[in-house]
Design a protein around this motif. Structure first.
Motif, short mmCIF file in Angstrom:
data_model
loop_
_atom_site.label_atom_id
_atom_site.label_comp_id
_atom_site.label_asym_id
_atom_site.label_seq_id
_atom_site.Cartn_x
_atom_site.Cartn_y
_atom_site.Cartn_z
N UNK A 1 1.60 8.17 -70.76
CA UNK A 1 0.47 8.68 -69.91
C UNK A 1 0.60 10.28 -69.90
N UNK A 2 1.93 11.12 -70.33
CA UNK A 2 1.56 12.22 -70.18
C UNK A 2 0.94 12.80 -71.45
N UNK A 3 0.93 11.83 -72.86
CA UNK A 3 0.23 12.90 -73.31
C UNK A 3 -1.85 12.31 -73.19
N UNK A 4 -1.78 11.36 -72.20
CA UNK A 4 -3.48 10.51 -71.86
C UNK A 4 -4.14 12.14 -71.20
N UNK B 1 -4.86 14.84 -72.69
CA UNK B 1 -5.78 15.13 -73.00
C UNK B 1 -7.17 15.06 -72.56
N UNK B 2 -7.19 14.66 -71.15
CA UNK B 2 -8.05 14.50 -70.12
C UNK B 2 -7.99 15.37 -69.41
N UNK B 3 -7.36 16.64 -69.31
CA UNK B 3 -6.43 17.82 -68.85
C UNK B 3 -8.29 18.58 -70.11
N UNK C 1 -0.40 26.13 -71.79
CA UNK C 1 0.67 25.28 -72.08
C UNK C 1 1.00 23.79 -71.97
N UNK C 2 0.92 23.09 -71.29
CA UNK C 2 0.69 21.49 -71.56
C UNK C 2 -0.57 21.22 -72.06
N UNK C 3 -1.70 21.92 -71.97
CA UNK C 3 -2.66 21.04 -73.05
C UNK C 3 -2.41 21.23 -74.74
#
Length: 184
Positions: A59-62, A65-67, A16-18
């Motif tokens: 920070x959350x968007x980065x 995208x890392x996940x 859901x986060x991604x």
């Protein structure tokens, strides 16, 4: 898209986060600090009284995208060093530490609160999800323009697209046209 496969539990939260952004068709759910705050509060990761700044959104968007990059490894895609550095940075900033719950089982918890702590909870959830046998079923759509995280429910773990009706058909048609053009 309503027919995309979704996971449950820790995998479901990570998925859901991604998928707070649909790279192909839009929309971006995390458009400003308030939408990030709403998402984190709705998922029980942040107290509603906490402030969220523009830097928290970046920070959350980065982290998202890392996940996405780490999930891509389940689809045979490379994991880039910047993704690993972002994940490690979020874990360090939140002060993740092992704690025992009331049930006697260990879990990772952030030592700080606020958005940094919420991002730590997401990293801790990612860690837990990766420990599950079903982790490898969380994949990225094989369409270069989509990259939606989907849960592969196929018997042999071979699904390549988030949906056959859209991305799968588009990719097959594109390959057919390219192959046909090569013959001509």
């Amino acid at each position: 898209m309503a027919d995309r496969q979704t996971a449950s539990g820790d995998l479901g939260l990570i998925q859901a986060f991604v998928n707070t952004v649909d790279l192909q068709e839009g929309p971006e759910e995390l458009t400003d600090p308030n939408t990030l705050k709403g998402w984190l509060v709705a998922k029980g990761l942040l107290d509603g009284s906490q402030e969220v700044e523009a830097s928290d959104l970046r920070h959350a968007v980065a982290l998202r995208e890392a996940i996405r990059s780490v999930i891509g490894a389940n689809s045979s895609l490379p994991v880039y060093p910047v993704a690993i550095a972002t994940l490690n940075g979020a874990a360090t900033a939140s002060g993740l530490r092992m704690r025992f719950g009331a049930d006697g089982r260990p879990r990772l918890e952030p030592a700080v609160s606020g958005v940094v702590g919420a991002m730590g909870r997401i990293v801790a959830t990612l860690y837990s999800a990766m420990e599950e046998e079903s982790w490898t079923r969380l994949k990225l759509c094989g369409s270069q323009t989509c990259r939606w995280a989907f849960y592969d429910r196929s018997k042999n773990h071979s699904s390549r697209w988030c949906t056959m009706a859209s991305c799968g058909n588009r990719e097959k048609a594109r390959r057919f046209r390219a192959h046909s053009a090569g013959r001509a």
